[in-house]
Write a protein that holds these residues in place. Structure first.
Motif, short mmCIF file in Angstrom:
data_model
loop_
_atom_site.label_atom_id
_atom_site.label_comp_id
_atom_site.label_asym_id
_atom_site.label_seq_id
_atom_site.Cartn_x
_atom_site.Cartn_y
_atom_site.Cartn_z
N GLY A 29 -17.98 -3.39 1.61
CA GLY A 29 -16.88 -3.83 0.76
C GLY A 29 -15.67 -2.93 0.77
N LYS A 30 -15.62 -1.94 1.67
CA LYS A 30 -14.52 -0.98 1.67
C LYS A 30 -13.18 -1.63 2.02
CE LYS A 30 -16.12 1.69 4.91
NZ LYS A 30 -17.18 0.78 5.42
N SER A 31 -13.15 -2.30 3.18
CA SER A 31 -11.88 -2.86 3.66
C SER A 31 -11.38 -3.98 2.76
CB SER A 31 -12.04 -3.37 5.10
OG SER A 31 -12.27 -2.30 5.99
N ILE A 32 -12.29 -4.82 2.28
CA ILE A 32 -11.86 -5.92 1.41
C ILE A 32 -11.31 -5.38 0.10
CG2 ILE A 32 -14.01 -6.41 0.15
CD1 ILE A 32 -11.82 -9.03 1.90
N THR A 33 -11.80 -4.21 -0.33
CA THR A 33 -11.25 -3.57 -1.52
C THR A 33 -9.79 -3.16 -1.28
OG1 THR A 33 -13.40 -2.74 -2.28
CG2 THR A 33 -11.44 -1.53 -3.02
N ALA A 34 -9.53 -2.56 -0.11
CA ALA A 34 -8.15 -2.17 0.21
C ALA A 34 -7.23 -3.38 0.26
CB ALA A 34 -8.12 -1.42 1.54
N MET A 35 -7.71 -4.48 0.88
CA MET A 35 -6.88 -5.69 0.96
C MET A 35 -6.65 -6.30 -0.42
SD MET A 35 -5.99 -5.87 4.09
CE MET A 35 -5.98 -4.07 3.98
N ALA A 36 -7.63 -6.17 -1.31
CA ALA A 36 -7.47 -6.70 -2.67
C ALA A 36 -6.37 -5.96 -3.43
CB ALA A 36 -8.79 -6.60 -3.43
N LEU A 37 -6.25 -4.66 -3.19
CA LEU A 37 -5.20 -3.89 -3.86
C LEU A 37 -3.82 -4.44 -3.50
CD1 LEU A 37 -6.44 -0.21 -3.31
CD2 LEU A 37 -6.97 -1.76 -5.20
N LEU A 38 -3.67 -4.90 -2.26
CA LEU A 38 -2.39 -5.36 -1.75
C LEU A 38 -2.17 -6.86 -1.94
CD1 LEU A 38 -2.53 -3.37 1.61
CD2 LEU A 38 -1.09 -2.83 -0.36
#
Length: 263
Positions: free
Chosen positions: A48-57
Motif C-alpha cells: 500500500g505504499k505507492s497508492i498512499t502517495a498517490m492518495a495524498l496527491l
C-alpha cells in the motif's frame, strides 16, 4: 509552541470497488513529516505504499475511494480540497519522482520542453526565461553539457540521466515536499548510489522535505530520519530510523531486518 509538521496524515484509508463490495487496501494510517526531514515509508511490494502517495496527491484510479480525517499540508486540507486546488499544489508545492521515468516523461517532447511547461504553468515564466531555468535545473542535477542536452528526447538519455531529469522536473518550482516513489528501483547499483547522493545534496541545498517510498532497507539506512513500516495496508511501526534499526518492536519489522544479508 511546537511548529506544525509540513505534512500530517490522519486516518487515511483507501478502498477499491470489488463487485458490489469494496476492498480496503490501506486502513486508517497516520504519519507526519517535518520540514526539511526525510520520512521513508517502507514495506514489501503490494503493502500500500505507492497508492498512499498517490492518495495524498488526489491521483487515485476512478474505482478507488479515499477517506481521511485530514491530510494537512501547508495550511491546506488535501482531503477536502477540490481538483483545482490539488492541481495547483501538484508540481508547485509538492514535486513527485516516479519509479520509472521512461513511462513518466513524455516521449514526444524534449526534456527541456517538459521542464519549461511546468515553469510556465506554475511560475508564469516566459519561454526564454523558462528555458534558461531548465538548463540551470539540469545542471543542478549533474547532467553534463546541460545546455546541449536540453533539446534531447527522453529516449536519448540513459536510465540514470532520465531519473535525474525527473528530479529536475520535480524540483522545478522549489516545492516544500518531494515524494520519491522507489526512485532507484530500475537502476543499477552504482547509479542508485549516485541518485541517492544527489537527493541528499539537493535536500541540504533546498531544504525540501522528502517522503520516500521504498522496499529497500539499504535505502532507508542511507536516507531516513524517520521510518514508517507498512504491512498489509497498515502502518505497524514508526519512529526514528536509528531506533528502528537498533530496537525494532513489531515482528514484521524484525523479519524485514532479519532478511538483510550479512556482510
Amino acid at each position: 509552541m511546537t511548529a506544525e509538521p509540513l505534512l500530517a496524515v490522519e486516518q487515511l484509508s483507501i478502498s477499491f470497488a470489488a463487485g458490489a463490495a469494496r476492498l480496503d487496501v490501506v486502513s486508517e494510517i497516520d504519519f507526519a513529516l517535518e520540514r526539511g526531514r526525510t520520512l521513508c515509508l517502507v514495506g514489501e511490494s503490494g503493502c500500500g505504499k505507492s497508492i498512499t502517495a498517490m492518495a495524498l496527491l488526489g491521483l487515485l484510479p476512478r474505482n478507488a475511494q479515499r477517506r481521511a480525517r485530514a491530510i494537512r499540508f501547508e495550511g491546506i486540507d488535501l482531503a477536502a480540497a477540490g481538483e483545482t486546488a490539488l492541481r495547483n499544489v501538484r508540481g508547485r508545492n509538492i514535486g513527485t519522482i516516479f519509479q520509472e521515468p521512461m513511462t513518466s516523461l513524455n516521449p514526444t517532447m524534449t526534456v527541456g520542453e517538459q521542464i519549461g511547461d511546468v515553469l510556465r504553468q506554475h511560475l508564469h515564466l516566459g519561454r526564454a526565461e523558462a528555458r534558461a531555468r531548465a538548463i540551470e535545473l539540469l545542471d543542478m542535477v549533474r547532467i553534463a553539457r546541460a545546455g546541449e542536452r536540453i533539446d534531447d528526447y527522453p529516449f536519448m538519455f540513459s536510465g540514470g540521466m532520465r531519473q535525474r531529469a525527473m528530479i529536475a522536473l520535480a524540483l522545478a518550482c522549489a516545492p516544500a515536499l518531494l515524494i520519491a516513489d522507489e526512485p532507484t528501483t530500475a537502476l543499477d547499483v552504482t547509479v542508485q548510489a549516485e541518485i541517492l547522493d544527489l537527493l541528499r545534496d539537493l535536500q541540504r541545498e533546498t531544504g525540501t522535505a522528502l517522503l520516500m517510498i521504498t522496499h529497500d532497507l539499504g535505502v532507508v539506512a542511507e536516507m531516513a530520519d524517520e521510518v514508517a513500516v507498512m504491512y498489509a495496508g497498515r502502518i505497524v511501526e514508526r519512529g526514528p530510523a536509528q531506533m528502528l534499526f537498533e530496537r525494532p518492536e513489531h515482528p514484521y519489522t524484525i523479519g524485514l531486518l532479519g532478511a538483510l544479508p550479512s556482510p
